[in-house]
Structure formats: structure tokens, C-alpha cells
Design a protein around this motif. Structure first.
Motif, PDB file in Angstrom:
ATOM      1  N   VAL A  48       7.727  -6.730  -3.727  1.00 18.89           N
ATOM      2  CA  VAL A  48       6.732  -5.700  -4.035  1.00 18.89           C
ATOM      3  C   VAL A  48       7.416  -4.664  -4.927  1.00 18.89           C
ATOM      4  CG1 VAL A  48       5.183  -3.931  -3.114  1.00 18.89           C
ATOM      5  CG2 VAL A  48       5.581  -6.009  -1.796  1.00 18.89           C
ATOM      6  N   ALA A  49       6.715  -4.216  -5.949  1.00 20.86           N
ATOM      7  CA  ALA A  49       7.240  -3.156  -6.816  1.00 20.86           C
ATOM      8  C   ALA A  49       6.176  -2.104  -7.033  1.00 20.86           C
ATOM      9  CB  ALA A  49       7.681  -3.721  -8.166  1.00 20.86           C
ATOM     10  N   GLY A 106       3.893 -21.137 -12.875  1.00 21.60           N
ATOM     11  CA  GLY A 106       2.739 -20.274 -12.674  1.00 21.60           C
ATOM     12  C   GLY A 106       1.698 -20.774 -11.700  1.00 21.60           C
ATOM     13  N   ARG A 107       1.524 -22.082 -11.608  1.00 21.34           N
ATOM     14  CA  ARG A 107       0.540 -22.617 -10.666  1.00 21.34           C
ATOM     15  C   ARG A 107       0.894 -22.268  -9.223  1.00 21.34           C
ATOM     16  NH1 ARG A 107      -3.315 -26.538 -12.930  1.00 21.34           N
ATOM     17  NH2 ARG A 107      -3.938 -26.735 -10.768  1.00 21.34           N
ATOM     18  N   LEU A 108       2.177 -22.035  -8.972  1.00 22.29           N
ATOM     19  CA  LEU A 108       2.614 -21.725  -7.610  1.00 22.29           C
ATOM     20  C   LEU A 108       2.641 -20.231  -7.323  1.00 22.29           C
ATOM     21  CD1 LEU A 108       5.632 -24.179  -7.255  1.00 22.29           C
ATOM     22  CD2 LEU A 108       3.217 -24.612  -6.791  1.00 22.29           C
ATOM     23  N   LEU A 109       2.530 -19.407  -8.366  1.00 24.57           N
ATOM     24  CA  LEU A 109       2.642 -17.961  -8.194  1.00 24.57           C
ATOM     25  C   LEU A 109       1.383 -17.339  -7.618  1.00 24.57           C
ATOM     26  CD1 LEU A 109       4.301 -16.777 -11.520  1.00 24.57           C
ATOM     27  CD2 LEU A 109       5.333 -16.902  -9.271  1.00 24.57           C
ATOM     28  N   ASP A 110       1.589 -16.334  -6.790  1.00 18.73           N
ATOM     29  CA  ASP A 110       0.491 -15.490  -6.323  1.00 18.73           C
ATOM     30  C   ASP A 110       0.939 -14.058  -6.554  1.00 18.73           C
ATOM     31  OD1 ASP A 110      -1.757 -14.416  -5.175  1.00 18.73           O
ATOM     32  OD2 ASP A 110      -1.140 -14.833  -3.115  1.00 18.73           O
ATOM     33  N   ILE A 111       0.403 -13.440  -7.596  1.00 20.75           N
ATOM     34  CA  ILE A 111       0.776 -12.069  -7.939  1.00 20.75           C
ATOM     35  C   ILE A 111      -0.449 -11.191  -7.726  1.00 20.75           C
ATOM     36  CG2 ILE A 111       1.749 -10.515  -9.653  1.00 20.75           C
ATOM     37  CD1 ILE A 111       2.891 -12.963 -11.093  1.00 20.75           C
ATOM     38  N   ASP A 112      -0.347 -10.306  -6.758  1.00 22.05           N
ATOM     39  CA  ASP A 112      -1.435  -9.384  -6.452  1.00 22.05           C
ATOM     40  C   ASP A 112      -1.109  -8.007  -7.012  1.00 22.05           C
ATOM     41  OD1 ASP A 112      -2.925 -11.251  -4.965  1.00 22.05           O
ATOM     42  OD2 ASP A 112      -1.776 -10.822  -3.160  1.00 22.05           O
ATOM     43  N   VAL A 113      -2.139  -7.309  -7.476  1.00 19.14           N
ATOM     44  CA  VAL A 113      -1.993  -5.927  -7.938  1.00 19.14           C
ATOM     45  C   VAL A 113      -2.882  -5.065  -7.062  1.00 19.14           C
ATOM     46  CG1 VAL A 113      -2.312  -4.312  -9.854  1.00 19.14           C
ATOM     47  CG2 VAL A 113      -1.467  -6.628 -10.303  1.00 19.14           C
ATOM     48  N   LEU A 114      -2.260  -4.062  -6.464  1.00 15.80           N
ATOM     49  CA  LEU A 114      -2.939  -3.163  -5.534  1.00 15.80           C
ATOM     50  C   LEU A 114      -2.945  -1.760  -6.126  1.00 15.80           C
ATOM     51  CD1 LEU A 114      -4.029  -3.144  -2.563  1.00 15.80           C
ATOM     52  CD2 LEU A 114      -1.751  -2.390  -1.900  1.00 15.80           C
ATOM     53  N   LYS A 115      -4.132  -1.168  -6.236  1.00 12.55           N
ATOM     54  CA  LYS A 115      -4.244   0.198  -6.750  1.00 12.55           C
ATOM     55  C   LYS A 115      -3.809   1.193  -5.667  1.00 12.55           C
ATOM     56  CE  LYS A 115      -8.606  -0.554  -8.250  1.00 12.55           C
ATOM     57  NZ  LYS A 115      -9.904  -0.207  -8.834  1.00 12.55           N
ATOM     58  N   LEU A 123       0.832  -1.208   0.000  1.00  9.41           N
ATOM     59  CA  LEU A 123       0.000   0.000   0.000  1.00  9.41           C
ATOM     60  C   LEU A 123       0.866   1.258   0.000  1.00  9.41           C
ATOM     61  CD1 LEU A 123      -2.755   1.296   0.050  1.00  9.41           C
ATOM     62  CD2 LEU A 123      -2.804   1.014   2.530  1.00  9.41           C
ATOM     63  N   LYS A 124       1.900   1.290   0.828  1.00  9.74           N
ATOM     64  CA  LYS A 124       2.812   2.443   0.850  1.00  9.74           C
ATOM     65  C   LYS A 124       3.443   2.666  -0.519  1.00  9.74           C
ATOM     66  CE  LYS A 124       4.226   1.861   5.652  1.00  9.74           C
ATOM     67  NZ  LYS A 124       5.333   1.404   6.507  1.00  9.74           N
ATOM     68  N   ILE A 125       3.891   1.578  -1.133  1.00 11.42           N
ATOM     69  CA  ILE A 125       4.546   1.684  -2.436  1.00 11.42           C
ATOM     70  C   ILE A 125       3.551   2.122  -3.503  1.00 11.42           C
ATOM     71  CG2 ILE A 125       5.647   0.315  -4.256  1.00 11.42           C
ATOM     72  CD1 ILE A 125       7.197  -1.124  -2.008  1.00 11.42           C
ATOM     73  N   ALA A 126       2.333   1.596  -3.468  1.00 15.91           N
ATOM     74  CA  ALA A 126       1.307   2.002  -4.443  1.00 15.91           C
ATOM     75  C   ALA A 126       1.009   3.488  -4.311  1.00 15.91           C
ATOM     76  CB  ALA A 126       0.034   1.181  -4.240  1.00 15.91           C
ATOM     77  N   LEU A 127       0.897   3.973  -3.094  1.00 21.22           N
ATOM     78  CA  LEU A 127       0.620   5.396  -2.878  1.00 21.22           C
ATOM     79  C   LEU A 127       1.764   6.261  -3.398  1.00 21.22           C
ATOM     80  CD1 LEU A 127      -0.961   5.242   0.688  1.00 21.22           C
ATOM     81  CD2 LEU A 127      -2.123   5.909  -1.422  1.00 21.22           C
ATOM     82  N   ARG A 128       3.005   5.846  -3.117  1.00 19.94           N
ATOM     83  CA  ARG A 128       4.162   6.628  -3.573  1.00 19.94           C
ATOM     84  C   ARG A 128       4.309   6.601  -5.086  1.00 19.94           C
ATOM     85  NH1 ARG A 128       7.166   4.657   1.271  1.00 19.94           N
ATOM     86  NH2 ARG A 128       7.984   2.964   0.018  1.00 19.94           N
ATOM     87  N   SER A 129       3.962   5.480  -5.708  1.00 18.59           N
ATOM     88  CA  SER A 129       4.149   5.370  -7.155  1.00 18.59           C
ATOM     89  C   SER A 129       3.022   6.042  -7.934  1.00 18.59           C
ATOM     90  CB  SER A 129       4.239   3.899  -7.575  1.00 18.59           C
ATOM     91  OG  SER A 129       2.987   3.279  -7.458  1.00 18.59           O
ATOM     92  N   LYS A 130       1.939   6.385  -7.229  1.00 21.20           N
ATOM     93  CA  LYS A 130       0.768   7.002  -7.859  1.00 21.20           C
ATOM     94  C   LYS A 130       0.222   6.147  -9.007  1.00 21.20           C
ATOM     95  CE  LYS A 130       1.847  11.751  -6.631  1.00 21.20           C
ATOM     96  NZ  LYS A 130       3.007  11.616  -5.807  1.00 21.20           N
ATOM     97  N   GLY A 131       0.411   4.875  -8.907  1.00 21.61           N
ATOM     98  CA  GLY A 131      -0.087   3.950  -9.917  1.00 21.61           C
ATOM     99  C   GLY A 131      -0.625   2.725  -9.235  1.00 21.61           C
ATOM    100  N   SER A 132       0.240   1.758  -9.047  1.00 22.38           N
ATOM    101  CA  SER A 132      -0.152   0.535  -8.377  1.00 22.38           C
ATOM    102  C   SER A 132       1.091  -0.139  -7.822  1.00 22.38           C
ATOM    103  CB  SER A 132      -0.883  -0.399  -9.346  1.00 22.38           C
ATOM    104  OG  SER A 132      -0.066  -0.713 -10.450  1.00 22.38           O
ATOM    105  N   ALA A 133       0.861  -1.193  -7.100  1.00 24.62           N
ATOM    106  CA  ALA A 133       1.967  -2.009  -6.612  1.00 24.62           C
ATOM    107  C   ALA A 133       1.633  -3.451  -6.935  1.00 24.62           C
ATOM    108  CB  ALA A 133       2.157  -1.836  -5.114  1.00 24.62           C
ATOM    109  N   ILE A 134       2.662  -4.215  -7.232  1.00 25.02           N
ATOM    110  CA  ILE A 134       2.455  -5.644  -7.394  1.00 25.02           C
ATOM    111  C   ILE A 134       3.255  -6.358  -6.316  1.00 25.02           C
ATOM    112  CG2 ILE A 134       2.036  -5.532  -9.870  1.00 25.02           C
ATOM    113  CD1 ILE A 134       4.869  -6.594 -10.280  1.00 25.02           C
TER     114      ILE A 134
END
Length: 172
Positions: free
Chosen positions: A82-83, A106-115, A18-29
Motif C-alpha cells: 500500500v502506498a 498484468g493479468r495477475l495484478l490487482d491494483i486498487d485505488v482508494l480515495k 484507508l489510514k494511508i489515504a487519509l494521511r496522504s490527503k490524496g489516495s492510496a493504492i
């Protein structure tokens, strides 16, 4: 490792994203591996996650999506990445879904995208079905709820997939 440690690490990951998403003004993964059972912090998991992070960043670069901040944590219950990403969060989610579906592990991956507003983009938001179980074609939620597979079955699949992925990377 106990449930309290896992929950604490998940909360820390969420706060960092969440901190990174706010700073990037886009999203965080955020990228984690769905590692069943108690062992989450082993050398194979760290190595696989580092290789996967490279693949994620490369996919974003190829799509012309810039990232401005990267955090790789190997503390707590399990490692995560997180990026901060500058670009349309929905487009980012579509790219990450493609990785989850086409990546060798890919079956093992969990990639979340946070606005930037703190909301998470789900597969359902994009009109897609929930992810399937590692071992069958039912949704992972249904399998988990009904305890369709034993922890040992899930661990065995995870270890086999992880080792196969790492062997494939070594042979390149």
C-alpha cells in the motif's frame, strides 16, 4: 490457510489503505496478486510482488505523482503493498489500469485505488469494462459465478505466468 484468514487479511489491507489515504490527503493504492487457491505465501509470489511494486512506483514517478508512505506486508494470507499517493486519484487509477493491462504479469495484478474519503475508484467509474478472466474473454465475475474454470486450471495459469515473469526478470 482458510477463508477466515483470507478475509481477515483483506480487511487489514483495506484498513491500512484507508489510514494511508487519509494521511496522504490524496489516495492510496494497494497492490496484490490474484493468486487462485490456498497457497498465497510462497517465495515466488513475494519475489514477483516486490518486482511489481518497483514497477508501480516507477510508473507513478514518471507521471510526476509523489508517494509519501509505503507499507509492504507479508503477514496474513497473502503479501500486499500500500502506498499513500499525492495526486488526483482518478489519474492514479488510470495509470494503474494501464499497468494492469500492459505489464508482463498484468493479468495477475490487482491494483486498487482508494480515495481519502474511503471510496474505491473502479474501472466502471471510468467508463471501462470489468477485467477479463485469466483464461477466457468473459468477465472474471461471470466466470467465477458460473465456475467456468476449475481451480486447477486457474492455478496452472497463475504458476506458469508467474514463473515466466520471474524468468524474464532474471534474464535482464
Amino acid at each position: 490457510m482458510n477463508l477466515e484468514e483470507v478475509l481477515k487479511t483483506r480487511e487489514e489491507k483495506w484498513k491500512n489503505a484507508l489510514k494511508i489515504a487519509l494521511r496522504s490527503k490524496g489516495s492510496a493504492i494497494s497492490v496484490t496478486l490474484n493468486s487462485p487457491g490456498e497457497t498465497k505465501r510462497d517465495p515466488e509470489t513475494f519475489k514477483a510482488l516486490a518486482l511489481i511494486v518497483s514497477d508501480v512506483l516507477l510508473a507513478l514517478e514518471r507521471a510526476g505523482i509523489a508517494f509519501n508512505e509505503i507499507l509492504f506486508k507479508n503477514e496474513g494470507a497473502y503479501p500486499y503493498f500500500v502506498a499513500g499517493v499525492r495526486g488526483d486519484p482518478t489519474r492514479v487509477k488510470k495509470i494503474t489500469i494501464e499497468l494492469e493491462e500492459k505489464h508482463p504479469i498484468g493479468r495477475l495484478l490487482d491494483i486498487d485505488v482508494l480515495k481519502a474519503d474511503g471510496s474505491k475508484i473502479s474501472r466502471r467509474d471510468l467508463g471501462l469494462e470489468e477485467r477479463k478472466c485469466f483464461l477466457c474473454d468473459l468477465s472474471w465475475i461471470e466466470c467465477r459465478r458460473n465456475k467456468k474454470h476449475s481451480k486447477e486450471e486457474l492455478k496452472k495459469f497463475y504458476r506458469k505466468a508467474l514463473k515466466s515473469f520471474l524468468r524474464g526478470c532474471e534474464s535482464k
